[in-house]
Design an enzyme around this catalytic site. Structure first.
Site, PDB file in Angstrom:
ATOM      1  N   HIS A 240     -51.080  -7.695  60.675  1.00 16.23           N
ATOM      2  CA  HIS A 240     -49.703  -7.272  60.958  1.00 16.23           C
ATOM      3  C   HIS A 240     -49.613  -6.041  61.846  1.00 16.23           C
ATOM      4  O   HIS A 240     -48.539  -5.650  62.283  1.00 16.23           O
ATOM      5  CB  HIS A 240     -48.945  -6.989  59.656  1.00 16.23           C
ATOM      6  CG  HIS A 240     -49.298  -5.671  59.035  1.00 16.23           C
ATOM      7  ND1 HIS A 240     -50.485  -5.459  58.412  1.00 16.23           N
ATOM      8  CD2 HIS A 240     -48.624  -4.494  58.972  1.00 16.23           C
ATOM      9  CE1 HIS A 240     -50.535  -4.223  57.955  1.00 16.23           C
ATOM     10  NE2 HIS A 240     -49.418  -3.602  58.299  1.00 16.23           N
TER      11      HIS A 240
HETATM   12  N1  UDP Z   1     -48.959  -7.819  50.230  1.00 16.05           N
HETATM   13  C1  UDP Z   1     -48.160  -8.683  49.501  1.00 16.05           C
HETATM   14  N2  UDP Z   1     -47.878  -9.905  50.012  1.00 16.05           N
HETATM   15  C2  UDP Z   1     -48.358 -10.333  51.211  1.00 16.05           C
HETATM   16  C3  UDP Z   1     -49.191  -9.454  51.951  1.00 16.05           C
HETATM   17  C4  UDP Z   1     -49.461  -8.209  51.448  1.00 16.05           C
HETATM   18  O1  UDP Z   1     -47.714  -8.326  48.399  1.00 16.05           O
HETATM   19  O2  UDP Z   1     -48.056 -11.469  51.612  1.00 16.05           O
HETATM   20  C5  UDP Z   1     -49.254  -6.494  49.680  1.00 16.05           C
HETATM   21  C6  UDP Z   1     -50.706  -6.170  49.554  1.00 16.05           C
HETATM   22  O3  UDP Z   1     -51.241  -6.666  48.357  1.00 16.05           O
HETATM   23  C7  UDP Z   1     -50.699  -4.648  49.617  1.00 16.05           C
HETATM   24  C8  UDP Z   1     -49.532  -4.362  50.524  1.00 16.05           C
HETATM   25  O4  UDP Z   1     -48.744  -5.538  50.570  1.00 16.05           O
HETATM   26  O5  UDP Z   1     -50.434  -4.108  48.355  1.00 16.05           O
HETATM   27  C9  UDP Z   1     -50.025  -4.015  51.889  1.00 16.05           C
HETATM   28  O6  UDP Z   1     -48.964  -3.968  52.755  1.00 16.05           O
HETATM   29  P1  UDP Z   1     -49.127  -4.084  54.338  1.00 16.05           P
HETATM   30  O7  UDP Z   1     -50.386  -4.786  54.641  1.00 16.05           O
HETATM   31  O8  UDP Z   1     -47.855  -4.657  54.841  1.00 16.05           O
HETATM   32  O9  UDP Z   1     -49.155  -2.576  54.803  1.00 16.05           O
HETATM   33  P2  UDP Z   1     -50.287  -1.449  54.899  1.00 16.05           P
HETATM   34  O10 UDP Z   1     -51.007  -1.378  53.595  1.00 16.05           O
HETATM   35  O11 UDP Z   1     -51.176  -1.802  56.043  1.00 16.05           O
HETATM   36  O12 UDP Z   1     -49.532  -0.194  55.175  1.00 16.05           O
END
Ligand code: UDP
Length: 390
Positions: free
Chosen positions: A237
């Site tokens: 993403h």
């Molecule tokens: N997550 C979720 N559903 C999904 C994809 C990710 O619940 O379909 C959760 C994942 O388990 C983690 C969080 O979203 O806890 C991560 O978010 P993201 O990857 O959007 O952002 P980042 O952590 O990179 O800031």
């Protein structure tokens, strides 16, 4: 401000409403303080869920502002429902614009909320535009800011997240660092002393709290007909990957060279970019809609391998002891690379990605515990109640 116990609070309508909500949660006393929490993106809902529950249990008034940065039902509502987060007192519905448009509109709207509510603290999470907007709006009104996940650095200033987290750290009065490495980063930037607290990682709290619930309640493996350890899980993403055709194509080529099925919960941004860039998913990649946190935990726990550019998913891979390949040039969670749980596969060459995925399969790292003991939320709540650093 701070640690004065009271049994009721009747100052202002919204505050009173929140007081009632908190009283319902704690049933005994509340502190004479109000914390205004600003969230807007999926990972922030997860982090805030554990801290909000703890604040409520300790009898602290909390008001939630949802900026609207993530607004699809499966990127927002499902987390409020599943993680039992109280509905936000203020929903700003700001999303879909450029970074400048979103951040500017959020600052303006958050300022209005702050002028109306005059909280004792503004609590922000992570590194999104909502984080920065909350911090800027608050400090300009001399309302102290507390930052959860302070001190993380990728040292890549081209990432919007890096700019957001550096600026927020320098605006904050209380900095909750998840690791010792994060504390060191802050110290090198001249931020140290009583304002910095190494509390551990709230995502580890969440993994402990919800991991077992996911086992009990999620039916995603059955729904998708997936067998334990027979598939890889992937997420993509980050703008540096989705907005660059060559990098996104290299990731897809890397996936196509992997022998097993890859389940890919597709972030809306990635879905959109694949369409506009005219890129097709390889045959072994099964794209699904984004899933709720409990289903995601179950998918992570049961995967043979995780390939991701997400910060949170890298750590969750480690929490569940699943080997991880990070599809980026660098990572903020460097201790996992050093500990052998994670390896970097920069999305510049598809075959290097396939190779990294094959090599990671079945690998184990060192037994390390860099993210605390699962009580980060409690330490955060206690620091806020104590008003340390104001
Ligand atoms: N997550 C979720 N559903 C999904 C994809 C990710 O619940 O379909 C959760 C994942 O388990 C983690 C969080 O979203 O806890 C991560 O978010 P993201 O990857 O959007 O952002 P980042 O952590 O990179 O800031």
């Amino acid at each position: 401000m701070g640690a004065r116990l009271c049994s009721n609070d009747t100052t202002g309508v919204s505050r009173k409403r929140n007081c009632l909500a908190s009283t319902e949660r704690s049933r005994t006393y509340i502190f004479d303080m109000t914390i205004l929490t600003i969230i807007g993106a999926r990972p922030q809902f997860i982090k805030a869920a554990v801290v909000s529950r703890t604040l409520g249990a300790k009898g602290v008034n909390e008001m939630l502002v949802h900026t609207g940065q993530h607004y699809d039902a499966n990127m927002s509502d499902i987390f409020f429902d599943e993680l039992e987060i109280s509905p936000p007192e203020h929903h700003l519905r700001i999303g879909g614009g450029t970074h400048g448009q979103n951040t500017g509109r959020m600052i303006e709207a958050i300022e209005k909320v702050l002028l109306d509510t005059r909280p004792d603290w503004v609590l922000v999470y992570g590194d999104t535009d909502s984080t920065l907007a909350g911090a800027v709006a608050a400090v300009k009104l001399h309302i102290p800011v507390a930052h959860v996940e302070a001190g993380l650095r990728s040292f890549n200033r081209r990432m919007p997240e890096e700019i957001n987290r550096v600026l927020t750290d320098h605006a904050a009065s209380l900095l909750f660092a998840p690791t010792e490495t994060a504390v060191e980063h802050l110290s090198r930037e001249g931020i140290s002393g009583a304002s910095v607290h190494m509390v551990g990682d709230v995502m580890y709290d969440a993994a402990l709290f919800y991991g077992e619930k996911a086992e009990r309640t999620s039916s995603i493996l059955v729904r998708l007909n997936l067998a334990l350890g027979q598939y890889a899980l992937a997420t993509i993403h980050r703008a540096e990957n989705t907005d660059n055709r060559q990098r996104l194509a290299a990731i897809l080529e890397g996936f196509s060279g992997f022998d097993s099925e890859i389940v890919l919960p597709l972030h809306p941004r990635t879905r959109g970019r694949l369409a506009t860039l005219g890129l097709a998913l390889p045959g072994n990649v099964r794209a699904i809609d984004p899933v709720g946190y409990l289903d995601m935990v179950m998918l992570e726990k049961s995967a043979a391998l995780i390939a991701t550019d997400s910060g949170g998913v890298q750590k969750e891979a480690f929490f569940y002891r699943v080997p991880c390949v990070t599809l980026r040039d660098e990572t903020e969670w460097s201790e996992l690379v050093a500990g052998g749980w994670n390896r970097l596969a920069p999305p510049t060459c598809g075959s290097d990605i396939s190779l990294a995925m094959k090599e990671a399969l079945g690998s184990k790292g060192l037994e390390i515990s860099p993210y605390g003991d699962g009580n980060a939320a409690s330490r955060i709540a206690d620091s806020l109640i104590g008003g340390v650093g104001t």
